[in-house]
Design a protein around this motif. Structure first.
Motif, PDB file in Angstrom:
ATOM      1  N   GLU A 201       0.828  -1.212   0.000  1.00 26.88           N
ATOM      2  CA  GLU A 201       0.000   0.000   0.000  1.00 26.88           C
ATOM      3  C   GLU A 201       0.865   1.265   0.000  1.00 26.88           C
ATOM      4  O   GLU A 201       0.538   2.253  -0.654  1.00 26.88           O
ATOM      5  N   MET A 202       1.980   1.226   0.710  1.00 19.03           N
ATOM      6  CA  MET A 202       2.868   2.386   0.757  1.00 19.03           C
ATOM      7  C   MET A 202       3.480   2.672  -0.607  1.00 19.03           C
ATOM      8  O   MET A 202       3.765   3.825  -0.928  1.00 19.03           O
ATOM      9  N   TRP A 203       3.694   1.631  -1.408  1.00 20.56           N
ATOM     10  CA  TRP A 203       4.252   1.861  -2.745  1.00 20.56           C
ATOM     11  C   TRP A 203       3.339   2.734  -3.580  1.00 20.56           C
ATOM     12  O   TRP A 203       3.789   3.460  -4.447  1.00 20.56           O
ATOM     13  N   ARG A 204       2.047   2.716  -3.356  1.00 21.96           N
ATOM     14  CA  ARG A 204       1.127   3.593  -4.096  1.00 21.96           C
ATOM     15  C   ARG A 204       1.403   5.058  -3.779  1.00 21.96           C
ATOM     16  O   ARG A 204       1.390   5.905  -4.663  1.00 21.96           O
ATOM     17  N   TYR A 205       1.619   5.349  -2.502  1.00 21.26           N
ATOM     18  CA  TYR A 205       1.938   6.729  -2.119  1.00 21.26           C
ATOM     19  C   TYR A 205       3.298   7.148  -2.660  1.00 21.26           C
ATOM     20  O   TYR A 205       3.467   8.250  -3.161  1.00 21.26           O
ATOM     21  N   TRP A 206       4.279   6.271  -2.530  1.00 17.07           N
ATOM     22  CA  TRP A 206       5.622   6.600  -3.000  1.00 17.07           C
ATOM     23  C   TRP A 206       5.636   6.790  -4.514  1.00 17.07           C
ATOM     24  O   TRP A 206       6.397   7.603  -5.034  1.00 17.07           O
ATOM     25  N   PHE A 207       4.786   6.042  -5.232  1.00 17.57           N
ATOM     26  CA  PHE A 207       4.701   6.209  -6.686  1.00 17.57           C
ATOM     27  C   PHE A 207       4.380   7.657  -7.047  1.00 17.57           C
ATOM     28  O   PHE A 207       5.033   8.264  -7.897  1.00 17.57           O
ATOM     29  N   LEU A 208       3.373   8.209  -6.387  1.00 17.51           N
ATOM     30  CA  LEU A 208       2.989   9.594  -6.682  1.00 17.51           C
ATOM     31  C   LEU A 208       4.104  10.573  -6.333  1.00 17.51           C
ATOM     32  O   LEU A 208       4.359  11.526  -7.069  1.00 17.51           O
TER      33      LEU A 208
ATOM     34  N   ARG B  72      11.432  11.444 -10.407  1.00 19.86           N
ATOM     35  CA  ARG B  72      12.169  10.180 -10.291  1.00 19.86           C
ATOM     36  C   ARG B  72      11.415   9.110 -11.071  1.00 19.86           C
ATOM     37  O   ARG B  72      10.733   8.262 -10.527  1.00 19.86           O
ATOM     38  N   HIS B  73      11.551   9.178 -12.395  1.00 24.19           N
ATOM     39  CA  HIS B  73      10.714   8.366 -13.279  1.00 24.19           C
ATOM     40  C   HIS B  73      11.033   6.881 -13.208  1.00 24.19           C
ATOM     41  O   HIS B  73      10.134   6.053 -13.363  1.00 24.19           O
ATOM     42  N   ASN B  74      12.282   6.516 -13.006  1.00 28.08           N
ATOM     43  CA  ASN B  74      12.609   5.090 -12.920  1.00 28.08           C
ATOM     44  C   ASN B  74      11.977   4.451 -11.686  1.00 28.08           C
ATOM     45  O   ASN B  74      11.425   3.351 -11.758  1.00 28.08           O
ATOM     46  N   TYR B  75      12.058   5.144 -10.541  1.00 30.31           N
ATOM     47  CA  TYR B  75      11.419   4.630  -9.327  1.00 30.31           C
ATOM     48  C   TYR B  75       9.906   4.570  -9.511  1.00 30.31           C
ATOM     49  O   TYR B  75       9.251   3.606  -9.096  1.00 30.31           O
ATOM     50  N   ALA B  76       9.339   5.610 -10.117  1.00 25.04           N
ATOM     51  CA  ALA B  76       7.894   5.647 -10.337  1.00 25.04           C
ATOM     52  C   ALA B  76       7.465   4.507 -11.264  1.00 25.04           C
ATOM     53  O   ALA B  76       6.444   3.857 -11.030  1.00 25.04           O
ATOM     54  N   ARG B  77       8.249   4.249 -12.303  1.00 23.26           N
ATOM     55  CA  ARG B  77       7.932   3.160 -13.229  1.00 23.26           C
ATOM     56  C   ARG B  77       7.951   1.814 -12.518  1.00 23.26           C
ATOM     57  O   ARG B  77       7.062   0.980 -12.709  1.00 23.26           O
ATOM     58  N   GLU B  78       8.955   1.599 -11.686  1.00 25.27           N
ATOM     59  CA  GLU B  78       9.045   0.329 -10.957  1.00 25.27           C
ATOM     60  C   GLU B  78       7.908   0.176  -9.952  1.00 25.27           C
ATOM     61  O   GLU B  78       7.370  -0.918  -9.772  1.00 25.27           O
ATOM     62  N   ALA B  79       7.538   1.264  -9.286  1.00 29.48           N
ATOM     63  CA  ALA B  79       6.424   1.208  -8.335  1.00 29.48           C
ATOM     64  C   ALA B  79       5.114   0.893  -9.058  1.00 29.48           C
ATOM     65  O   ALA B  79       4.311   0.079  -8.590  1.00 29.48           O
ATOM     66  N   ALA B  80       4.896   1.520 -10.217  1.00 28.90           N
ATOM     67  CA  ALA B  80       3.684   1.248 -10.992  1.00 28.90           C
ATOM     68  C   ALA B  80       3.684  -0.177 -11.528  1.00 28.90           C
ATOM     69  O   ALA B  80       2.654  -0.858 -11.517  1.00 28.90           O
ATOM     70  N   ASN B  81       4.843  -0.630 -11.981  1.00 33.67           N
ATOM     71  CA  ASN B  81       4.964  -1.990 -12.495  1.00 33.67           C
ATOM     72  C   ASN B  81       4.673  -3.011 -11.396  1.00 33.67           C
ATOM     73  O   ASN B  81       3.948  -3.992 -11.612  1.00 33.67           O
ATOM     74  N   LEU B  82       5.224  -2.794 -10.212  1.00 37.37           N
ATOM     75  CA  LEU B  82       4.979  -3.702  -9.091  1.00 37.37           C
ATOM     76  C   LEU B  82       3.504  -3.742  -8.726  1.00 37.37           C
ATOM     77  O   LEU B  82       2.920  -4.814  -8.552  1.00 37.37           O
ATOM     78  N   THR B  83       2.894  -2.563  -8.629  1.00 36.46           N
ATOM     79  CA  THR B  83       1.478  -2.506  -8.270  1.00 36.46           C
ATOM     80  C   THR B  83       0.610  -3.184  -9.327  1.00 36.46           C
ATOM     81  O   THR B  83      -0.311  -3.943  -8.999  1.00 36.46           O
ATOM     82  N   ALA B  84       0.897  -2.941 -10.589  1.00 31.02           N
ATOM     83  CA  ALA B  84       0.119  -3.569 -11.665  1.00 31.02           C
ATOM     84  C   ALA B  84       0.296  -5.082 -11.656  1.00 31.02           C
ATOM     85  O   ALA B  84      -0.678  -5.824 -11.838  1.00 31.02           O
TER      86      ALA B  84
END
Length: 117
Positions: free
Chosen positions: A59-66, A73-85
């Protein structure tokens, strides 16, 4: 999507607080409010890791993604979105369960001794 994420970050971190109109132009107040917000977010993640709470970590990864997206920090955001998906839609339930609950290890066996893998 980037603009939406930046807008969400701006609203949650550095907007003028309507409950305290006297602080609307106070940069020190705004800075410390953002600092406290990020600090509490980090403390919540750290607590979830120490007590091996896999669903809360996810759940925290959703907040960190935003925050990653809004901060550029697009690489971190991409990985967070990929993990959540992957957890929500791509992986089978058994694999998603495995990746959710096997994020930490407690080598000491003491309460609150979880470490991220």
């Amino acid at each position: 999507m980037k603009e939406q994420a930046q807008e969400i970050v701006k609203k949650t971190i550095s907007v003028k607080d309507p409950t305290y109109p006297e602080h609307q132009d106070d940069q020190m107040y705004t800075f410390h409010r953002a600092f406290m917000h990020m600090g509490f977010l980090y403390c919540n993640l750290r607590h979830a890791i120490r007590y091996e709470d896999g669903p809360r970590i996810v759940e925290m990864w959703r907040y960190w993604f935003l925050h990653f997206l809004g901060a550029g920090r697009h690489n971190y955001a991409r990985e967070a979105a990929n993990l959540t998906a992957n957890l929500k839609a791509d992986w089978p339930d058994e694999v998603a369960h495995l990746h959710t609950y096997n994020r930490t290890v407690n080598m000491s066996g003491k309460e609150g001794g979880g470490k991220a893998i």
